[in-house]
Design a protein around this motif. Structure first.
Motif, PDB file in Angstrom:
ATOM      1  N   CYS A 229      -0.361   4.371   0.069  1.00  0.00           N
ATOM      2  CA  CYS A 229      -1.122   5.550   0.506  1.00  0.00           C
ATOM      3  C   CYS A 229      -0.328   6.366   1.525  1.00  0.00           C
ATOM      4  CB  CYS A 229      -2.488   5.141   1.061  1.00  0.00           C
ATOM      5  SG  CYS A 229      -2.518   4.631   2.788  1.00  0.00           S
TER       6      CYS A 229
ATOM      7  N   CYS B 281      -0.315   5.027   5.214  1.00  0.00           N
ATOM      8  CA  CYS B 281       0.598   3.906   5.455  1.00  0.00           C
ATOM      9  C   CYS B 281       2.045   4.374   5.460  1.00  0.00           C
ATOM     10  CB  CYS B 281       0.405   2.807   4.412  1.00  0.00           C
ATOM     11  SG  CYS B 281      -1.004   1.748   4.757  1.00  0.00           S
TER      12      CYS B 281
ATOM     13  N   CYS C  95       0.840  -1.198   0.000  1.00  0.00           N
ATOM     14  CA  CYS C  95       0.000   0.000   0.000  1.00  0.00           C
ATOM     15  C   CYS C  95       0.874   1.246   0.000  1.00  0.00           C
ATOM     16  CB  CYS C  95      -0.935   0.008   1.207  1.00  0.00           C
ATOM     17  SG  CYS C  95      -2.063   1.415   1.130  1.00  0.00           S
TER      18      CYS C  95
HETATM   19 ZN   LIG Z   1      -2.363   2.361   3.001  1.00  0.00          ZN
END
Ligand SMILES: [Zn+2]
Ligand SMILES: [Zn+2]
Length: 117
Positions: A27, A30, A25
Motif C-alpha cells: 500500500c 507503507c 504490504c
Molecule cells: Zn500497508
C-alpha cells in the motif's frame, strides 16, 4: 522466541510468539512510511512483545486515522504499528528481527499498488 533491534541498536525487543507467515504490504502508506517498495508485517499479540531496551527512543506517528506507527527517534527504524482501538494486538515490522526471514511463508497484500516482483 525471536529478538529484534532497530538500525542503531537503541531499541531492542523479544517476541514470544511463533511466526509462520509474513505479509508484504504494497500500500502507498507503507511505501512512504518505510521509504521502500513495500513493507513486511506480522500481527502478534501485544502481550508477546517484550521491549528490552529503548523505551525513551520510541516515537509515534499517526499515519492514518487511528493507526499509529512506532519508530526509533534516533535512527528512524519502524518498530511496529498499532491501533488504540485494538489494544490486544500490534503489527510488528519483522525486518528488524535478527532471524533468517526466508524460513517464513510470504503473502502479498495491497498488490494493486505493487511496484515490482
Ligand atoms: Zn500497508
Ligand atoms: Zn534506532
Amino acid at each position: 522466541m525471536y529478538k529484534g533491534e532497530c538500525l542503531c541498536g537503541a531499541v531492542k525487543y523479544a517476541i514470544n510468539a511463533s511466526i509462520d507467515t509474513i505479509e508484504c504490504c504494497h500500500c502507498l502508506t507503507c511505501r512512504k512510511a518505510h521509504a521502500s517498495a513495500f513493507a513486511i508485517g506480522v500481527t502478534i499479540k501485544r502481550a508477546n512483545f517484550n521491549l528490552l531496551a529503548g523505551n525513551s527512543h520510541l516515537a509515534e506517528f499517526e499515519s492514518s486515522k487511528g493507526k499509529l506507527r512506532v519508530f526509533c527517534n534516533q535512527c528512524g527504524s519502524h518498530i511496529y504499528a498499532y491501533r488504540p482501538t485494538e489494544p490486544l494486538t500490534l503489527r510488528l515490522r519483522p525486518a528488524l528481527l535478527n532471524t533468517d526471514l526466508s524460513q517464513f511463508q510470504i503473502k502479498h497484500i495491497y498488490t494493486a499498488t505493487r511496484l515490482c516482483l
